[in-house]
Design an enzyme around this catalytic site. Structure first.
Site, PDB file in Angstrom:
ATOM      1  N   TYR A  17       0.812  -1.216   0.000  1.00  0.00           N
ATOM      2  CA  TYR A  17       0.000   0.000   0.000  1.00  0.00           C
ATOM      3  C   TYR A  17       0.850   1.272   0.000  1.00  0.00           C
ATOM      4  O   TYR A  17       0.659   2.166  -0.822  1.00  0.00           O
ATOM      5  CB  TYR A  17      -0.911  -0.021   1.231  1.00  0.00           C
ATOM      6  CG  TYR A  17      -1.985   1.028   1.206  1.00  0.00           C
ATOM      7  CD1 TYR A  17      -3.118   0.865   0.418  1.00  0.00           C
ATOM      8  CD2 TYR A  17      -1.861   2.181   1.960  1.00  0.00           C
ATOM      9  CE1 TYR A  17      -4.104   1.835   0.384  1.00  0.00           C
ATOM     10  CE2 TYR A  17      -2.847   3.161   1.931  1.00  0.00           C
ATOM     11  CZ  TYR A  17      -3.966   2.972   1.149  1.00  0.00           C
ATOM     12  OH  TYR A  17      -4.926   3.941   1.118  1.00  0.00           O
ATOM     13  N   GLY A  19       4.342   1.132  -0.108  1.00  0.00           N
ATOM     14  CA  GLY A  19       5.591   0.879  -0.822  1.00  0.00           C
ATOM     15  C   GLY A  19       5.707   1.605  -2.148  1.00  0.00           C
ATOM     16  O   GLY A  19       6.770   2.151  -2.487  1.00  0.00           O
ATOM     17  N   LYS A  48       1.848  -7.665 -10.616  1.00  0.00           N
ATOM     18  CA  LYS A  48       2.955  -7.180  -9.802  1.00  0.00           C
ATOM     19  C   LYS A  48       4.291  -7.411 -10.497  1.00  0.00           C
ATOM     20  O   LYS A  48       5.221  -6.601 -10.367  1.00  0.00           O
ATOM     21  CB  LYS A  48       2.936  -7.843  -8.426  1.00  0.00           C
ATOM     22  CG  LYS A  48       1.757  -7.420  -7.569  1.00  0.00           C
ATOM     23  CD  LYS A  48       1.818  -8.010  -6.173  1.00  0.00           C
ATOM     24  CE  LYS A  48       0.641  -7.506  -5.326  1.00  0.00           C
ATOM     25  NZ  LYS A  48       0.676  -8.055  -3.940  1.00  0.00           N
ATOM     26  N   LYS A  91       4.668  -5.768  15.563  1.00  0.00           N
ATOM     27  CA  LYS A  91       5.485  -4.611  15.194  1.00  0.00           C
ATOM     28  C   LYS A  91       6.225  -4.057  16.407  1.00  0.00           C
ATOM     29  O   LYS A  91       7.384  -3.627  16.301  1.00  0.00           O
ATOM     30  CB  LYS A  91       4.606  -3.530  14.572  1.00  0.00           C
ATOM     31  CG  LYS A  91       3.991  -3.921  13.243  1.00  0.00           C
ATOM     32  CD  LYS A  91       3.226  -2.753  12.640  1.00  0.00           C
ATOM     33  CE  LYS A  91       2.679  -3.105  11.264  1.00  0.00           C
ATOM     34  NZ  LYS A  91       2.008  -1.941  10.630  1.00  0.00           N
TER      35      LYS A  91
END
Length: 266
Positions: A17, A19, A48, A91
């Site tokens: 999203y 990147g 991609k 994270k």
């Protein structure tokens, strides 16, 4: 003339999203740019694969590995419900490992991305902006921070060679992008000369949605609950010992306000 050597930039999750915006910003600022992708991405997704070829043609070096990346909330501060809680906890653990290993870092706390949330006026179960009525979580008066993906990427790339961001969290918190859902709906009504019927949904009803909805809706409802009801993007001041704010570091960059971003959805 002095020649300034730009840092090499490795972008992880280049087909994701944020990147794509990071690659665009990095190339536009003249950085030698590298993209980290999984070989299965190229093999299993022809669209991609074509995009990766376009990047190679633009001068991006493609590397094949995998590492996690982070954008969104400040995961060390946010209080959020499951199923989003577990995702953010991963994270947070990555952050801790980076700190313990002594690896230099800049974490980006970009807050909400505009394309997803503004394209539906903050509604979770919608594929676009409604014509007649809009569902608003809570009383609609909780401040939330929503930013353009392009601005997020530009701030992130500029931070790469900035010693002021060394071992700090870079918060993207432009003043004009602190808005409530009621304000966002009013912006839209002003732009379109339409009046929407505002349907307010209580916190209790949102919690029921998190428990009873089919995947992936519970995740997005948990995010929306943290932002639009609990105000998790705005409810703290930046600790200057651990964080810096993007618009203060780079006042020359004209970021796009929420009011302006809405123009792309008209």
């Amino acid at each position: 003339m002095e020649v300034i050597n730009k840092s090499k930039i490795l972008i992880i999750g280049v087909t994701g999203y944020i990147g794509r915006y990071l690659v665009e910003a990095s190339l536009s600022m003249g950085h030698p740019t590298f993209a980290l992708v999984r070989e299965t991405t190229m093999a299993n997704h022809p669209d991609k694969a074509r995009y990766m070829q376009d990047l190679k043609d633009s001068g991006v070096t493609i590397l094949f590995r995998y590492f996690p990346s982070e954008f969104g909330f400040d995961v060390d501060k946010v209080r959020i419900l499951e199923p989003a809680k577990s995702t953010l906890a991963i994270k947070a653990r990555v952050r801790e490992e980076i700190r313990m290993a002594g690896i230099p870092f800049t974490f980006i706390s970009s807050n909400l991305c505009s394309t997803y949330f503004l394209s539906r006026l903050g509604q979770v179960e919608s594929t676009g902006i409604p014509d007649e009525k809009v569902i608003i979580m809570g009383d609609g008066n909780t401040k939330v921070i929503i930013n353009s993906e392009k601005d997020i990427a530009i701030y992130a790339i500029r931070a790469v060679d900035d010693p002021r961001t060394f071992n700090k969290v870079l918060y993207v918190r432009p003043a004009s992008n602190h808005c409530t859902l009621n304000e966002i709906v009013s912006f839209w009504e002003k732009k379109t000369s339409k009046t929407l019927d505002r349907i307010y949904v209580s916190e209790e009803e949102v919690l029921k949605k998190i428990q009873s909805s089919l995947e992936p809706l519970p995740f997005f409802y948990a995010i929306a609950h943290a932002c639009f009801i609990k105000g998790e993007t705005c409810n703290f001041k930046i600790d200057k010992s651990v964080g810096v704010e993007a618009t203060e570091l780079y006042p020359d960059h004209k970021y796009t306000s929420v009011y302006e971003i809405l123009n792309q959805f008209i």
